[in-house]
Design an enzyme around this catalytic site. Structure first.
Site, PDB file in Angstrom:
ATOM      1  N   GLU A  58       1.977 -27.281  23.830  1.00 20.90           N
ATOM      2  CA  GLU A  58       2.168 -26.639  25.147  1.00 20.90           C
ATOM      3  C   GLU A  58       2.776 -25.251  24.985  1.00 20.90           C
ATOM      4  O   GLU A  58       3.858 -24.973  25.522  1.00 20.90           O
ATOM      5  CB  GLU A  58       3.109 -27.486  26.010  1.00 20.90           C
ATOM      6  N   PRO A  59       2.121 -24.348  24.275  1.00 19.66           N
ATOM      7  CA  PRO A  59       2.727 -23.022  24.113  1.00 19.66           C
ATOM      8  C   PRO A  59       2.640 -22.202  25.386  1.00 19.66           C
ATOM      9  O   PRO A  59       1.653 -22.270  26.123  1.00 19.66           O
ATOM     10  CB  PRO A  59       1.871 -22.379  23.012  1.00 19.66           C
ATOM     11  N   GLY A  60       3.686 -21.463  25.668  1.00 19.14           N
ATOM     12  CA  GLY A  60       3.681 -20.531  26.798  1.00 19.14           C
ATOM     13  C   GLY A  60       3.931 -19.130  26.283  1.00 19.14           C
ATOM     14  O   GLY A  60       3.022 -18.324  26.089  1.00 19.14           O
ATOM     15  N   ARG A  61       5.210 -18.874  25.998  1.00 19.08           N
ATOM     16  CA  ARG A  61       5.633 -17.537  25.579  1.00 19.08           C
ATOM     17  C   ARG A  61       4.787 -16.970  24.429  1.00 19.08           C
ATOM     18  O   ARG A  61       4.406 -15.808  24.444  1.00 19.08           O
ATOM     19  CB  ARG A  61       7.091 -17.618  25.118  1.00 19.08           C
ATOM     20  N   CYS A 113      21.715  -3.986  44.225  1.00 17.10           N
ATOM     21  CA  CYS A 113      23.181  -3.930  44.403  1.00 17.10           C
ATOM     22  C   CYS A 113      23.869  -5.066  43.666  1.00 17.10           C
ATOM     23  O   CYS A 113      24.456  -5.960  44.285  1.00 17.10           O
ATOM     24  CB  CYS A 113      23.514  -3.985  45.878  1.00 17.10           C
ATOM     25  N   GLY A 144       7.456 -23.713  22.670  1.00 17.17           N
ATOM     26  CA  GLY A 144       8.731 -23.237  22.158  1.00 17.17           C
ATOM     27  C   GLY A 144       8.692 -22.214  21.047  1.00 17.17           C
ATOM     28  O   GLY A 144       9.729 -21.628  20.715  1.00 17.17           O
TER      29      GLY A 144
HETATM   30  N1  PLP Z   1       6.490 -27.407  27.686  1.00 19.25           N
HETATM   31  C1  PLP Z   1       7.585 -27.698  28.405  1.00 19.25           C
HETATM   32  C2  PLP Z   1       7.823 -29.095  28.837  1.00 19.25           C
HETATM   33  C3  PLP Z   1       8.490 -26.687  28.756  1.00 19.25           C
HETATM   34  O1  PLP Z   1       9.579 -26.964  29.482  1.00 19.25           O
HETATM   35  C4  PLP Z   1       8.222 -25.350  28.319  1.00 19.25           C
HETATM   36  C5  PLP Z   1       9.148 -24.240  28.620  1.00 19.25           C
HETATM   37  O2  PLP Z   1      10.312 -24.349  28.792  1.00 19.25           O
HETATM   38  C6  PLP Z   1       7.063 -25.100  27.594  1.00 19.25           C
HETATM   39  C7  PLP Z   1       6.222 -26.150  27.282  1.00 19.25           C
HETATM   40  C8  PLP Z   1       6.698 -23.719  27.120  1.00 19.25           C
HETATM   41  O3  PLP Z   1       7.637 -23.203  26.267  1.00 19.25           O
HETATM   42  P1  PLP Z   1       7.388 -21.797  25.558  1.00 19.25           P
HETATM   43  O4  PLP Z   1       7.054 -20.808  26.608  1.00 19.25           O
HETATM   44  O5  PLP Z   1       8.662 -21.495  24.877  1.00 19.25           O
HETATM   45  O6  PLP Z   1       6.266 -21.984  24.590  1.00 19.25           O
END
Ligand code: PLP
Length: 419
Positions: free
Chosen positions: A273-276, A344, A239
Site C-alpha cells: 500500500e505505498p502512498g508517499r 495569522c 511506508g
Molecule cells: N496503508 C495504511 C494503512 C496507512 O495508514 C498509510 C499511511 O499512513 C499507508 C498505507 C501509506 O503510507 P505511505 O504514504 O507512507 O506509503
C-alpha cells in the site's frame, strides 16, 4: 531523474516552464508530473515483478482523480480509508476487486457501501470493528474477505506523528490478542479471515523496522494456520520513505528482496500500500513572494502560500527544499531567511533561517517533494481557497482541480432565517 529541473534558467515541470502555469492559474498551485508518477509506479512494478503481489496505491497521499487515474492506468489498485476515497478510486477507474478498505474507525454505513461494491478486502483494526463488519455483511448475505491489522510493536524510527506500529498507537490489534481475534472471526458468519495486515508508519528510511514487522507477520500467519485458519494473503502496508533532504531511502530492489525473504515462503498473495513513495517526489507547490520583510533579528520571505496549503512543516516540522523558479547565479550569495505564509499563526512557517539565494518580492518559489500529503491535507483556513492542482504531461498541462472562488466557498453555508 527529477521531473522538475532548470532549463534555460527557469524551473520546468517536464517541458513546461512554471511561470507559464502561474500565468494561467495564478499562485499558489500544486503541480504534478505524469512522467514522475509513472516512473515511480513502474519502479514498484518492476521490483515486485515475478512475485504474487498487488500494488494498491494509498489514496490518502494524494487523492486527485487525475493522479489516481494515472496510476490506475498502469495497473495500480487502491488502498482507501473512507467511502470518499472509495468513490474516488472507482471514479478514477480502479476496479472494486482491487480495492482494500483500511482505517481504524470504519462506520457500518461505510462497510455496507464497500461490501455492496464487492471490494477485494476489508482490514479491521479491533474486535468491535470485526463484529460490526460481520453483522453488516451477514445482513447483506455476503461474506467479507477480511484481514486483521496487527500492531507488531515495532518502532518505525520515523516522526512520532506518522509512526503507527507501536503498542501505544491506536492502530491495529495487539499481537498478543491476534490469535483470539482470528478465533472470533472464524466463528462469525459475515467474515472470512483470509489475510494478516500490518502498517508501521510512514517515511521509513531504514529497512530494519520493516524486517521486524514482516517477520512477526510471517510467524503469525504460521501460528494462525496451525489454529486452522486458511490465511492466503498478507498486506504489508506502505511506508517507504522518500528523499526530502538528502535522506537515502532503501532501494525498491532491497525492499522487494526483504518482502521475499520474510514472507515469500508463506505462499501468500502480497498486497503493498505505498502512498508517499509513489507520489511524493512527483509534485511541487509553487508560490509567489508577496513581500521581503527585513527585521532587526530575522529576515522574512512572506509568500502567498500558507500552512493551509501545505501543512507538513507546521505539523511535522517537515523540511521541503525551496527553489527560486528563476535559476540563481552559481555564485549567488545565500542568506538566511524565515519563509512564512500570511496566515495569522506563528506556526505558519515553512522554513526557519533557511539559506536561500536572493529572492525578491514578486518572485516565484517552488517547494519540492510536495506531491504526498500536500494538497490532500489542505484546508480553507483564513478563508483561503484551496490551491489549484495542475498535471503536466510532456509539454502540455491541465488543471486537474480548479481554485474555487470565495463565493463558492460561502455557497455551502447558510444564514438561518432568524438572523
Ligand atoms: N496503508 C495504511 C494503512 C496507512 O495508514 C498509510 C499511511 O499512513 C499507508 C498505507 C501509506 O503510507 P505511505 O504514504 O507512507 O506509503
Amino acid at each position: 531523474m527529477s521531473a522538475f529541473t532548470y532549463r534555460n534558467g527557469v524551473l520546468h515541470a517536464e517541458s513546461v516552464p512554471l511561470p507559464a502555469i502561474a500565468e494561467r492559474v495564478g499562485t499558489p498551485f500544486y503541480c504534478y508530473s505524469t512522467a514522475a508518477l509513472e516512473s515511480a509506479y513502474r519502479a514498484y512494478a518492476d521490483a515486485f515483478a515475478g512475485m504474487d503481489a498487488s500494488i494498491c496505491y494509498a489514496l490518502k497521499a494524494n487523492s486527485n482523480l487525475a493522479v489516481i487515474r494515472t496510476l490506475a492506468r498502469l495497473g495500480a489498485g487502491a488502498d482507501v480509508v473512507s467511502v470518499g476515497e472509495l468513490k474516488r478510486a472507482l471514479a478514477a477507474g480502479v476496479p472494486a476487486s482491487r480495492i482494500v478498505f483500511s482505517g481504524v474507525g470504519k462506520t457500518r454505513a461505510e462497510m455496507r457501501t464497500a461490501l455492496g461494491l464487492g471490494i477485494y478486502q476489508t482490514n479491521v483494526e479491533s474486535l468491535p470493528e470485526l463484529e460490526a463488519l460481520s453483522e453488516v455483511a451477514a445482513s447483506m448475505g455476503v461474506v467479507a474477505d477480511t484481514a486483521v491489522r496487527v500492531n507488531p510493536d515495532v518502532d518505525a524510527l520515523t516522526h512520532a506523528k506518522i509512526s503507527t506500529g507501536r503498542k501505544e498507537n491506536k492502530f491495529g490489534v495487539d499481537m498478543e490478542l491476534a490469535r483470539s481475534v482470528y478465533a472470533r472471526a472464524a466463528s462469525l458468519p459475515g467474515v472470512r479471515p483470509v489475510s494478516v495486515a500490518v502498517h508501521i508508519g510512514s517515511q521509513l528510511t531504514d529497512l530494519a523496522p520493516f524486517r521486524s514487522a514482516f517477520e512477526r507477520v510471517a510467524a503469525l500467519v504460521l501460528a494462525l494456520r496451525e489454529d486452522g485458519h486458511d490465511i492466503r494473503r498478507v498486506d504489508l502496508g506502505g511506508g517507504l520513505g522518500i528523499s526530502y533532504r538528502g535522506e537515502v531511502p532503501p532501494s525498491l530492489a532491497d525492499y522487494a528482496e526483504l518482502v521475499r525473504a520474510t514472507t515469500g515462503g508463506l505462499g501468500c498473495h502480497v498486497t503493498l500500500e505505498p502512498g508517499r513513495s509513489l507520489v511524493g517526489n512527483a509534485g511541487i507547490l509553487v508560490a509567489r513572494t508577496v513581500y521581503r520583510k527585513a527585521g532587526v533579528h530575522r529576515n522574512f520571505l512572506i509568500l502567498d502560500a500558507a500552512m493551509n496549503d501545505l501543512i507538513r512543516p507546521s505539523l511535522y516540522d517537515a523540511w521541503h527544499t525551496i527553489l527560486p523558479v528563476d535559476e540563481p547565479a552559481r555564485d549567488a550569495a545565500e542568506e538566511p531567511m524565515d519563509v512564512v505564509g500570511p496566515v495569522c499563526e506563528s506556526g505558519d512557517t515553512f522554513a526557519v533561517q533557511r539559506a536561500l539565494p536572493p529572492i525578491g518580492a514578486g518572485d516565484l518559489v517552488a517547494f519540492l517533494s510536495a506531491g504526498a500529503y500536500g494538497a490532500v491535507m489542505s484546508s480553507t483556513y483564513n478563508s483561503r481557497p484551496l490551491a489549484p492542482e495542475v498535471l503536466v504531461n510532456g509539454s502540455e498541462f491541465a488543471v486537474i482541480r480548479k481554485r474555487p472562488t470565495i463565493e463558492e466557498l460561502m455557497a455551502a453555508e447558510e444564514v438561518p432565517a432568524w438572523l
